[in-house]
Design a protein around this motif. Structure first.
Motif, PDB file in Angstrom:
ATOM      1  N   ASP A 103       0.847  -1.192   0.000  1.00 45.28           N
ATOM      2  CA  ASP A 103       0.000   0.000   0.000  1.00 45.28           C
ATOM      3  C   ASP A 103       0.884   1.245   0.000  1.00 45.28           C
ATOM      4  O   ASP A 103       1.871   1.326   0.756  1.00 45.28           O
ATOM      5  CB  ASP A 103      -0.899   0.019   1.239  1.00 45.28           C
ATOM      6  CG  ASP A 103      -1.975   1.083   1.137  1.00 45.28           C
ATOM      7  OD1 ASP A 103      -2.989   0.821   0.460  1.00 45.28           O
ATOM      8  OD2 ASP A 103      -1.797   2.162   1.734  1.00 45.28           O
TER       9      ASP A 103
ATOM     10  N   SER B  41       4.244   0.595   2.298  1.00 48.39           N
ATOM     11  CA  SER B  41       4.256  -0.361   3.404  1.00 48.39           C
ATOM     12  C   SER B  41       3.842  -1.707   2.844  1.00 48.39           C
ATOM     13  O   SER B  41       2.963  -1.793   1.975  1.00 48.39           O
ATOM     14  CB  SER B  41       3.299   0.078   4.513  1.00 48.39           C
ATOM     15  OG  SER B  41       3.700   1.312   5.061  1.00 48.39           O
TER      16      SER B  41
ATOM     17  N   LYS C 257       2.046  -0.077   8.785  1.00 49.80           N
ATOM     18  CA  LYS C 257       1.541   1.296   8.798  1.00 49.80           C
ATOM     19  C   LYS C 257       1.634   1.894  10.206  1.00 49.80           C
ATOM     20  O   LYS C 257       2.090   3.036  10.401  1.00 49.80           O
ATOM     21  CB  LYS C 257       0.083   1.312   8.329  1.00 49.80           C
ATOM     22  CG  LYS C 257      -0.129   0.948   6.868  1.00 49.80           C
ATOM     23  CD  LYS C 257       0.212   2.093   5.949  1.00 49.80           C
ATOM     24  CE  LYS C 257      -0.223   1.799   4.524  1.00 49.80           C
ATOM     25  NZ  LYS C 257       0.171   2.890   3.591  1.00 49.80           N
ATOM     26  N   ASN C 258       1.194   1.127  11.205  1.00 50.31           N
ATOM     27  CA  ASN C 258       1.146   1.630  12.579  1.00 50.31           C
ATOM     28  C   ASN C 258       2.533   1.824  13.178  1.00 50.31           C
ATOM     29  O   ASN C 258       2.699   2.602  14.127  1.00 50.31           O
ATOM     30  CB  ASN C 258       0.330   0.681  13.459  1.00 50.31           C
ATOM     31  CG  ASN C 258      -1.144   0.662  13.069  1.00 50.31           C
ATOM     32  OD1 ASN C 258      -1.649   1.647  12.540  1.00 50.31           O
ATOM     33  ND2 ASN C 258      -1.814  -0.456  13.336  1.00 50.31           N
TER      34      ASN C 258
ATOM     35  N   ARG D  63       5.250   3.263   8.857  1.00 47.33           N
ATOM     36  CA  ARG D  63       5.223   3.196   7.394  1.00 47.33           C
ATOM     37  C   ARG D  63       6.626   2.971   6.819  1.00 47.33           C
ATOM     38  O   ARG D  63       7.605   2.923   7.539  1.00 47.33           O
ATOM     39  CB  ARG D  63       4.595   4.460   6.781  1.00 47.33           C
ATOM     40  CG  ARG D  63       3.130   4.679   7.163  1.00 47.33           C
ATOM     41  CD  ARG D  63       2.553   5.892   6.438  1.00 47.33           C
ATOM     42  NE  ARG D  63       1.133   6.019   6.704  1.00 47.33           N
ATOM     43  CZ  ARG D  63       0.622   6.658   7.728  1.00 47.33           C
ATOM     44  NH1 ARG D  63       1.436   7.240   8.597  1.00 47.33           N
ATOM     45  NH2 ARG D  63      -0.679   6.739   7.909  1.00 47.33           N
TER      46      ARG D  63
ATOM     47  N   TYR E  48      -1.093  -3.594   8.168  1.00 45.08           N
ATOM     48  CA  TYR E  48      -1.529  -2.616   9.159  1.00 45.08           C
ATOM     49  C   TYR E  48      -0.449  -2.390  10.217  1.00 45.08           C
ATOM     50  O   TYR E  48      -0.243  -1.265  10.700  1.00 45.08           O
ATOM     51  CB  TYR E  48      -2.831  -3.070   9.826  1.00 45.08           C
ATOM     52  CG  TYR E  48      -4.006  -3.145   8.876  1.00 45.08           C
ATOM     53  CD1 TYR E  48      -4.117  -2.249   7.811  1.00 45.08           C
ATOM     54  CD2 TYR E  48      -5.002  -4.110   9.031  1.00 45.08           C
ATOM     55  CE1 TYR E  48      -5.185  -2.316   6.932  1.00 45.08           C
ATOM     56  CE2 TYR E  48      -6.077  -4.184   8.154  1.00 45.08           C
ATOM     57  CZ  TYR E  48      -6.160  -3.277   7.105  1.00 45.08           C
ATOM     58  OH  TYR E  48      -7.214  -3.346   6.239  1.00 45.08           O
TER      59      TYR E  48
ATOM     60  N   ASP F 208       2.145   4.840   0.865  1.00 43.84           N
ATOM     61  CA  ASP F 208       2.049   5.639   2.083  1.00 43.84           C
ATOM     62  C   ASP F 208       1.614   7.068   1.750  1.00 43.84           C
ATOM     63  O   ASP F 208       2.168   7.710   0.839  1.00 43.84           O
ATOM     64  CB  ASP F 208       3.400   5.671   2.811  1.00 43.84           C
ATOM     65  CG  ASP F 208       3.834   4.301   3.303  1.00 43.84           C
ATOM     66  OD1 ASP F 208       2.943   3.502   3.680  1.00 43.84           O
ATOM     67  OD2 ASP F 208       5.045   4.024   3.306  1.00 43.84           O
TER      68      ASP F 208
END
Length: 428
Positions: free
Chosen positions: A300, A387, A416-417, A420, A413, A302
């Motif tokens: 995904d 990410s 990302k958390n 990233r 996820y 960022d």
């Protein structure tokens, strides 16, 4: 009473009449057979089982028939046999292990297919007529090529059109030759190997009653339709279907192109979500059967919404194209697949890949993006990161496809958390 129990009862009844029965479901898998079936086809005894694909049934059948160089053509014969099985609507006669068998086959109301075999007595005739009763000179009044073959598949007579269709030289007799000899000679005169056509014709004649196609040099094709009476005499018509085959090939190419377009993301040129979903289901089954590892990756971009908001959607689309190129460049093995799932999300399918191999692919994607000249997209865009979440399974059979994709999403996820521009792996 269930359908299979009804057919089992019918099979037992037909045993008393020496009629063989075998029932297949809509996916060409064996469901029910009787004792006469195993007597007519002893190669299946102890091997055929409920749910067995008809392809495996045919492989044993041909293993019992083929010798020498013919064995190399087994897979082609199997494919032709499956096509006959699915399309048959009229009975035909063939010989197996010394028995002359007449087989009938029709689909059942519930979508299955029932096949019945009966053994013909030696010398029995379905019409009471032999080739001596056939007015041979009528062959020259048939527009297509025509030939009469005896019980040993040797040519008794042909018409002029037959000789033209198979390039038989003027003045050369084909009486006493087999059709496979005629086909082989046509290839030999062109100075080319027949590519197995000779053995294929020999086998196709065994199943006279089902139309078959013969390839000749120069991309020419002939369709052969045969009717053989119980005494073994065969009446064959031959037609030129070269133009039809060319049209079919052109149509298939057009359909392949349309299929490729329908399965491709228009912006990045990667596979689209529909193609990815189909591919992962197929790869999952293959890896489960082979007990090999599998990895799936979700990628995904960022802060991609900020890119669109600051630099516009045209710049955003160019970013997606460049990310797609980076993903494609990192996925190099045959069988791997890179796809755009939608929006700014991508996915990679890595059959037979370990966690370390999947990590190497992900690192390659990040390296390619770090080297990208993002200022060419927009002077204000200095960098773009992704990410990546990976689900790497040592054994596919322990996890379902949906569960693996969920684990890859959960790893994404976490990436990302945790800030990233990083890779997270969910091992399995």
């Amino acid at each position: 009473m269930s359908n299979t129990r009804i057919y089992s009862f019918l099979g037992t009844l037909l045993d008393s009449l020496d009629v063989a029965l075998c029932l297949f479901d809509g996916q060409d898998r064996s469901l029910v057979w009787n004792a006469t079936f195993l007597r007519f086809f002893p190669e299946h005894s102890g091997h055929v089982h409920a749910g067995e694909p008809y392809r495996e049934n045919l492989r044993r059948f041909y293993d019992a028939r083929l010798t020498g160089e013919e064995r190399a053509m087994r897979d082609r014969y199997v494919s032709e046999g499956i096509a006959r099985h699915r399309a048959q609507s009229r009975p035909f006669v063939f010989t197996h292990l010394g028995r002359r068998l007449k087989v009938a086959s029709l689909p059942t109301p519930d979508g299955s297919r029932l096949r019945l075999w009966v053994q013909l007595a030696d010398g029995a005739s379905a019409t009471g007529a032999g080739h001596h009763d056939f007015p041979i000179d009528l062959l020259d009044h048939i527009a297509d090529g025509a030939a009469v073959l005896d019980q040993d598949d040797r040519i008794i007579n042909t018409n002029a059109e037959f000789r033209i269709l198979y390039d038989v030289p003027e003045g050369q007799s084909v009486v006493g030759a087999s059709l496979e000899d005629v086909v082989h000679a046509a290839w030999a005169r062109a100075g080319q190997p027949d590519g197995g056509a000779r053995g294929f014709v020999r086998d196709a004649l065994v199943f006279a009653g089902a139309p078959f196609e013969v390839e000749l040099p120069g991309g020419r094709w002939r369709r052969v339709i045969a009717r053989r009476i119980a005494s073994g005499i065969g009446y064959f018509t031959h037609s030129d279907i070269t133009e039809l085959k060319r049209q079919q090939a052109a149509l298939e190419r057009a359909l392949d192109e349309l299929s490729a377009i329908a399965a491709t993301d228009g912006l990045t040129g990667l596979a689209n979500r529909r193609r990815f979903d189909t591919a992962i289901d197929e790869a999952w089954r293959a890896c489960a059967e082979a007990d090999t590892p599998m990895a799936v990756m979700v990628i995904d971009l960022d802060n991609f919404k900020l890119v669109n908001d600051r630099f516009g959607h045209a710049a955003g689309d160019e970013c997606l194209r460049r990310v797609g190129a980076a993903v494609r460049g990192a996925v190099t093995r045959s069988g791997d697949l890179a796809a755009r799932q939608g929006g700014e999300e991508f996915a990679v399918l890595l059959p037979n890949a370990t966690a370390d191999e999947a990590l190497a692919v992900a690192q390659g994607i990040r390296r390619a993006l770090r080297m990208e000249r993002w200022t060419q997209v927009h002077p204000g865009l200095s960098s773009l990161t992704v990410s990546i979440g990976i689900c790497a399974l040592r054994r596919v059979g322990t996890v379902a496809v949906a569960q693996a994709m969920q684990q890859a999403d959960e790893a994404l996820y976490r990436a990302k958390n945790r800030g990233r521009d990083r890779i997270e792996i969910q091992p399995g």
